[in-house]
Write an enzyme that holds these catalytic residues in place. Structure first.
Site, PDB file in Angstrom:
ATOM      1  N   THR A   1       0.771  -0.854  -0.016  1.00  0.00           N
ATOM      2  CA  THR A   1      -0.233  -0.054   0.057  1.00  0.00           C
ATOM      3  C   THR A   1       0.804   1.040   0.093  1.00  0.00           C
ATOM      4  OG1 THR A   1      -2.354   0.906   1.018  1.00  0.00           O
ATOM      5  CG2 THR A   1      -0.555   0.014   2.318  1.00  0.00           C
TER       6      THR A   1
ATOM      7  N   CYS B   1      -2.598   8.530   7.110  1.00  0.00           N
ATOM      8  CA  CYS B   1      -3.960   6.805   6.776  1.00  0.00           C
ATOM      9  C   CYS B   1      -2.085   5.864   7.697  1.00  0.00           C
ATOM     10  CB  CYS B   1      -3.400   6.430   5.839  1.00  0.00           C
ATOM     11  SG  CYS B   1      -4.876   7.787   4.503  1.00  0.00           S
TER      12      CYS B   1
ATOM     13  N   HIS C   1      -5.683  -0.304   3.994  1.00  0.00           N
ATOM     14  CA  HIS C   1      -4.774   0.984   4.230  1.00  0.00           C
ATOM     15  C   HIS C   1      -6.379   2.248   4.898  1.00  0.00           C
ATOM     16  CE1 HIS C   1      -3.028   4.234   2.006  1.00  0.00           C
ATOM     17  NE2 HIS C   1      -3.426   5.154   2.536  1.00  0.00           N
TER      18      HIS C   1
END
Lengths: 126, 149, 151
Positions: free
Chosen positions: B13, B19, B36
């Site tokens: 990811t 995040c 994610h």
């Protein structure tokens, strides 16, 4: 057989947090004892052998500093490792506790991961 | 969100800022999963949470865990690693999105009795998280540098 | 000075709520609606002496305390007793106090901390208790949490 551990803190929440982390960590445990202050801890230590003690400093009746000093003055208790878990972050207090004979000083809040690492380090030598 | 048990695959990811990238790996079954998540709590947009649960830590991480358990993984075998939670999009850090994502994640691991094996979080740099299914090796790239978790 | 202190208190409380109790708190909004305290409210206080003398406190609603305890005990709020909820907020304030005193690396301060105390009071009595004290209201997962400083 597993390890016997004593947790000394006037807060049930703090004791539960440490006890749960020890159970989660997969450490072989024989018994986890809990005490609400230094006096209760010393009374228990007169009867039971433990491999490791976690202790807060600021507690009613008898604080952690006095408890450690009593332990270090007692032949049967002086070799038991003590890990302080306290909110007090002062350099003065840390030095004082080191002089009193504690093996490690952690400040709250501690993460379960930090606690696991330190317990494994001490119990390996126990 | 992705799960794989193919030894020749990797889960990656990119662009993890505030995040949170979470990687679970079961070394017994050699199954890996990754999610994610952008925001801590789904309650701000329940429709979105139903549509894309992986967007939110509080539903995305438990969903990934559930999916892995459905594949026969056991919670106690899962190795948990996490990266991200930086302050990149919010220089004043008024919203503390990274910290909040991390706090909600820790609540989930604590409640499930799981330890976080390794993490690379905070700071102000973007990260890429990669999990090799064959070995369980997890690597974080940030600012051109590679770090094994 | 009081403004600095209350801002510090807000900052450390949010950090401790996140880091210890896994709860998300929003800082006070300027021009926001005045906070409505719960009825009853729990007033939790802790005092300190030494290089710095004073005390801090918080007024919390029992549901926040129950949620904090549930998070810490890894249980559901409905499974939490009053004693557990009260103990959890006392421990939370205890940790906040340690951070507040030693904020900004001021680890040279030598402080004796008191033991946290809690009283359950009617909403009006809670408002009267904090009246005139430096204070700030957070919203923690939908519930008010009022922080205050006692000199």
């Amino acid at each position: 057989m597993g390890y016997t551990i004593l947790i000394v803190d006037d807060s049930l929440t703090a004791r539960t947090f440490i006890a749960r982390t020890l159970q989660m960590a997969g450490i072989p445990l024989n018994q986890i004892y809990q005490a609400r202050n230094g006096r209760e801890a010393l009374d228990l230590l007169e009867r039971e052998w433990v491999d490791l003690v976690f202790a807060d400093i600021n507690m009613p009746v008898m604080n952690g500093t006095e408890m450690v000093r009593c332990m270090r003055a007692a032949d049967l208790l002086k070799s038991i490792p003590v890990i302080i878990v306290s909110t007090d972050r002062s350099a003065h207090r840390m030095a004082e506790m080191k002089e009193a004979g504690v093996q490690a000083y952690l400040t709250k809040p501690i993460t379960p991961e930090d606690l696991k690492t330190i317990v494994e380090r001490f119990l390996k030598n126990a | 969100m992705a799960i794989s048990d193919s030894a020749d695959e990797m889960l990656i990811t990119y662009s993890l800022g505030s995040c949170l990238g979470v990687a679970f790996y079961d070394p017994v079954l050699r199954v890996g999963g990754m999610v994610h998540c952008m925001l801590p709590l789904s309650q701000i947009d329940n429709d979105k949470a139903r549509e894309k649960p992986a967007m939110f830590v509080d539903v995305g991480v438990p969903k990934l865990m559930d999916e892995m358990l459905k594949r026969g993984c056991r919670k106690k075998d899962l190795i948990t690693r996490v990266a991200g939670a930086a302050r990149v999009m919010d220089s004043t850090n008024l919203f503390r999105i990274g910290e909040r994502n991390h706090a909600v994640f820790r609540k989930i691991t604590w409640k499930n009795g799981m330890f976080i094996q390794a993490e690379d979080i905070g700071g102000d740099q973007a990260r890429t998280l990669q999990l090799e299914i064959a070995t369980g090796r997890v690597v974080v790239w940030s600012q051109g540098r590679e770090r094994e978790l | 000075m009081s403004a600095d202190n209350i801002n510090t208190l807000v900052e450390v409380t949010i950090e401790v709520l996140e880091g210890y109790a896994f709860m998300l708190g929003d800082p006070p909004k300027t021009g926001g609606k005045p906070v409505v305290l719960a009825d009853p409210s729990w007033i939790v206080t802790i005092s300190f002496a030494g290089s710095r003398v004073g005390g801090i406190g918080m007024v919390v609603s029992p549901p926040i305390a129950r949620q904090a305890a549930a998070n810490l005990y890894a249980r559901e709020p409905a499974e939490i007793s009053n004693d557990q909820a009260q103990d959890a907020v006392k421990e939370l304030l205890n940790i906040v106090c340690g951070h507040y005193i030693h904020k900004d690396g001021a680890n040279e301060a030598v402080i004796d901390f008191g033991v946290p105390a809690l009283q359950s009071v009617a909403r009006e009595d809670a408002a009267r208790y904090v009246n005139g004290k430096p204070q700030a209201a957070l919203v923690v997962e939908g519930h008010p949490l009022l922080l205050f400083i006692e000199d």
